[in-house]
Write a protein that holds these residues in place. Sequence first.
Motif, PDB file in Angstrom:
ATOM      1  N   ALA A   1      12.142   6.552  -0.075  1.00  0.00           N
ATOM      2  CA  ALA A   1      11.038   5.018   0.043  1.00  0.00           C
ATOM      3  C   ALA A   1       9.937   5.567  -1.111  1.00  0.00           C
ATOM      4  O   ALA A   1       8.920   6.519  -1.426  1.00  0.00           O
ATOM      5  CB  ALA A   1      10.851   4.137   1.376  1.00  0.00           C
ATOM      6  N   ALA A   2      10.187   4.069  -2.233  1.00  0.00           N
ATOM      7  CA  ALA A   2       9.475   4.166  -3.344  1.00  0.00           C
ATOM      8  C   ALA A   2       8.578   2.796  -3.292  1.00  0.00           C
ATOM      9  O   ALA A   2       8.528   2.227  -3.300  1.00  0.00           O
ATOM     10  CB  ALA A   2      10.381   4.188  -4.796  1.00  0.00           C
TER      11      ALA A   2
ATOM     12  N   GLY B   1      14.525   6.440  10.217  1.00  0.00           N
ATOM     13  CA  GLY B   1      16.154   6.631  10.112  1.00  0.00           C
ATOM     14  C   GLY B   1      16.042   5.532   8.594  1.00  0.00           C
ATOM     15  O   GLY B   1      16.796   5.094   7.942  1.00  0.00           O
ATOM     16  N   GLY B   2      14.699   4.789   8.729  1.00  0.00           N
ATOM     17  CA  GLY B   2      14.394   2.837   8.269  1.00  0.00           C
ATOM     18  C   GLY B   2      12.867   3.524   7.356  1.00  0.00           C
ATOM     19  O   GLY B   2      12.586   4.462   7.141  1.00  0.00           O
ATOM     20  N   VAL B   3      12.860   2.432   6.462  1.00  0.00           N
ATOM     21  CA  VAL B   3      12.251   1.978   5.862  1.00  0.00           C
ATOM     22  C   VAL B   3      10.582   1.713   6.555  1.00  0.00           C
ATOM     23  O   VAL B   3      10.636   0.176   7.199  1.00  0.00           O
ATOM     24  CB  VAL B   3      11.644   1.693   4.448  1.00  0.00           C
ATOM     25  N   ALA B   4       9.446   2.022   6.025  1.00  0.00           N
ATOM     26  CA  ALA B   4       8.299   1.391   7.346  1.00  0.00           C
ATOM     27  C   ALA B   4       7.343   0.795   5.554  1.00  0.00           C
ATOM     28  O   ALA B   4       7.227   1.717   5.451  1.00  0.00           O
ATOM     29  CB  ALA B   4       7.423   2.190   7.968  1.00  0.00           C
ATOM     30  N   VAL B   5       6.977  -0.063   5.446  1.00  0.00           N
ATOM     31  CA  VAL B   5       6.338  -0.721   4.619  1.00  0.00           C
ATOM     32  C   VAL B   5       4.885  -1.261   5.368  1.00  0.00           C
ATOM     33  O   VAL B   5       4.907  -1.915   5.924  1.00  0.00           O
ATOM     34  CB  VAL B   5       6.751  -1.972   3.964  1.00  0.00           C
ATOM     35  N   SER B   6       3.677  -0.227   4.234  1.00  0.00           N
ATOM     36  CA  SER B   6       2.313  -1.269   4.687  1.00  0.00           C
ATOM     37  C   SER B   6       1.524  -1.921   3.897  1.00  0.00           C
ATOM     38  O   SER B   6       1.798  -1.237   2.368  1.00  0.00           O
ATOM     39  CB  SER B   6       1.788   0.537   4.779  1.00  0.00           C
TER      40      SER B   6
ATOM     41  N   ALA C   1       1.121  -1.214   0.152  1.00  0.00           N
ATOM     42  CA  ALA C   1      -0.024  -0.206  -0.067  1.00  0.00           C
ATOM     43  C   ALA C   1       0.830   1.065  -0.016  1.00  0.00           C
ATOM     44  O   ALA C   1       0.470   2.469  -0.833  1.00  0.00           O
ATOM     45  CB  ALA C   1      -0.716  -0.467   0.995  1.00  0.00           C
ATOM     46  N   ALA C   2       2.006   0.997   1.047  1.00  0.00           N
ATOM     47  CA  ALA C   2       2.745   2.072   0.592  1.00  0.00           C
ATOM     48  C   ALA C   2       4.177   2.011   1.365  1.00  0.00           C
ATOM     49  O   ALA C   2       4.464   1.435   2.027  1.00  0.00           O
ATOM     50  CB  ALA C   2       2.098   3.588   1.563  1.00  0.00           C
TER      51      ALA C   2
END
Length: 77
Positions: free
Chosen positions: A76-77, A24-29, A17-18
Amino acid sequence: MKHINTDLAGHERQSLAAAQVKQGGVAVSFADGHESRFPAIWLRHNCECKDCGSTRSARRELRLTDIPANVEARGAA
């Protein structure tokens, strides 16, 4: 933490979804509301570009000790 068998996981569980920079890191939903977080140092160390090498072949050019402790994700893409 409950292990999820990807063979049994629904399409929503696997649909991104996003992705955004958080702490400082990446959150992936995911579409089902689940969020996974990946620390920047983990992301950097697991890079498999030609300059860093492959974890699968065990030919790594990038060593964990080469990564600055304060590395942060820029996007983040």
